[in-house]
Design an enzyme around this catalytic site. Structure first.
Site, short mmCIF file in Angstrom:
data_model
loop_
_atom_site.label_atom_id
_atom_site.label_comp_id
_atom_site.label_asym_id
_atom_site.label_seq_id
_atom_site.Cartn_x
_atom_site.Cartn_y
_atom_site.Cartn_z
N ILE A 149 16.94 82.81 36.91
CA ILE A 149 18.19 82.83 36.16
C ILE A 149 19.25 81.98 36.87
CG2 ILE A 149 20.08 84.26 35.29
CD1 ILE A 149 17.97 86.54 35.08
N THR A 228 25.77 89.58 35.75
CA THR A 228 24.76 89.81 34.72
C THR A 228 23.45 90.27 35.36
OG1 THR A 228 24.15 87.46 34.76
CG2 THR A 228 25.73 88.15 33.08
N ASP A 254 28.15 92.30 32.25
CA ASP A 254 27.14 92.70 31.27
C ASP A 254 26.37 93.93 31.74
OD1 ASP A 254 25.60 92.31 28.83
OD2 ASP A 254 23.95 91.63 30.12
N GLU A 259 24.94 103.29 32.74
CA GLU A 259 24.85 102.69 31.41
C GLU A 259 24.36 103.72 30.38
OE1 GLU A 259 22.51 99.11 31.65
OE2 GLU A 259 23.97 98.12 32.94
N HIS A 277 25.08 95.08 28.26
CA HIS A 277 23.77 94.74 28.85
C HIS A 277 22.89 94.01 27.83
CE1 HIS A 277 20.76 96.01 32.20
NE2 HIS A 277 20.54 94.76 31.78
N ALA A 280 19.26 89.91 27.86
CA ALA A 280 17.95 89.55 27.30
C ALA A 280 17.87 89.79 25.79
CB ALA A 280 16.85 90.34 28.00
#
Length: 308
Positions: A149, A228, A254, A259, A277, A280
């Site tokens: 990434i 991220t 993100d 979460e 999030h 992807a």
């Protein structure tokens, strides 16, 4: 053929590929407890939602493989898996482009205050003079991590005219750094020099809270932070204080330590851009993740059978 339990939803392309290869596929139902039924399966597929604990792994009498459809492995007890001889695989390559593009999108949104501009327009306001942004061209982008990434983010940012600074545990290959026109620096020096810092490391004992109050104090006044990767890499209380005090100009997130987040003080800061999030969450990435995890499962059991 091996029995596969799919604990979290994946794109149908992967399940069809597994069925075509002769695997028996079943899905975890909400009313079931993974610990109670895992003994019947040779492999499980999880995303980030399912926590594969030591207790669950030890209950898997026939368990040979845990397949993570995605990149992070922090929801799996890797030590327990090693002790029990259970293999663990993941698919970090499948969603790298999607996460990289979101990172760039968040960076542009911070620079040009796009969420604020959109919200104000929908309220019937015309804040042209108030919404002064800044140019990314010529700015120093500090990348913490240069894996799949991070390297993609670097290539896009370079094309935008940004100066790339990199830190990671071991120096990247010289040819990669040369192609990026990047400079390798220790973490503290990268934080001091960067206008924008973007995090691209997995969550480990070493990286947990690696961006804390001490590290943030090293950053330029008015610098920006993008995360991220994983929420727990950043000390959220320290980040909140830095945003409130004006030490940092803004942040884009993100990922979060919990979460969905329970406390919203950080998210509600006017100089913070948040997404749930979704790194992807593109059609293409979801298909690639599902396809990749299926192919790796098929390969694993093909090799396992050959060695038996």
């Amino acid at each position: 053929m091996p029995k596969i339990l799919i604990c979290d939803p994946i794109d149908p392309i992967g399940t069809e590929k597994l069925k075509s290869a002769g695997f028996a596929i079943e899905f975890l139902k909400h009313k079931e407890t993974l610990k109670e039924i895992i003994k019947d399966y040779d492999a499980i597929i999880v995303r980030g939602r399912t926590k594969v604990t030591r207790e669950i792994i030890n209950s898997g009498k026939n368990l040979k493989l845990i397949a993570r459809a995605g990149s992070g492995l922090d929801n799996i007890d890797l030590e327990a898996a090693r002790e029990k001889g259970v293999a663990v695989i993941n698919t970090p390559e499948a969603s790298a482009d999607s996460v990289a593009e979101l990172t760039i999108g968040l960076m542009v949104s911070l620079a040009r205050r796009i969420p604020h501009a959109d919200y104000s327009m929908k309220r019937g306001e015309w804040l042209k003079k108030e919404l002064m942004g800044f140019l990314l061209k010529g700015k120093k982008l500090g990348l913490i991590g240069l894996g799949r990434i991070g390297s993609r983010v670097a290539r896009i940012a370079k094309a935008m005219g940004m100066e790339i600074l990199v830190t990671k545990r071991t120096p990247p290959p010289p040819e990669l750094m040369k192609s990026l026109g990047a400079k390798f620096l220790p973490l503290d020096e990268l934080l001091r020099q960067s206008d924008i810092v973007s995090i691209h490391v997995p969550l480990t004992e070493e990286t947990k809270n690696m961006i804390n109050a001490e590290k943030i104090s090293l950053m330029k006044d008015g610098a920006y932070l993008i995360n991220t990767s994983r929420g727990e890499v950043v000390d959220e209380e320290a980040l909140l204080e830095a945003l409130r005090s004006g030490k940092l100009g803004g942040a884009a997130l993100d990922v979060y330590s919990t979460e969905p987040p329970k406390r919203l003080e950080l998210i509600k800061q006017p100089n913070v851009i948040c997404t749930p999030h979704i790194g992807a969450q593109t059609v293409e990435a979801q298909k690639e993740v599902s396809k990749a995890v299926a192919e790796k499962i098929i390969q694993f059991f093909s090799n396992h059978e050959a060695c038996s």
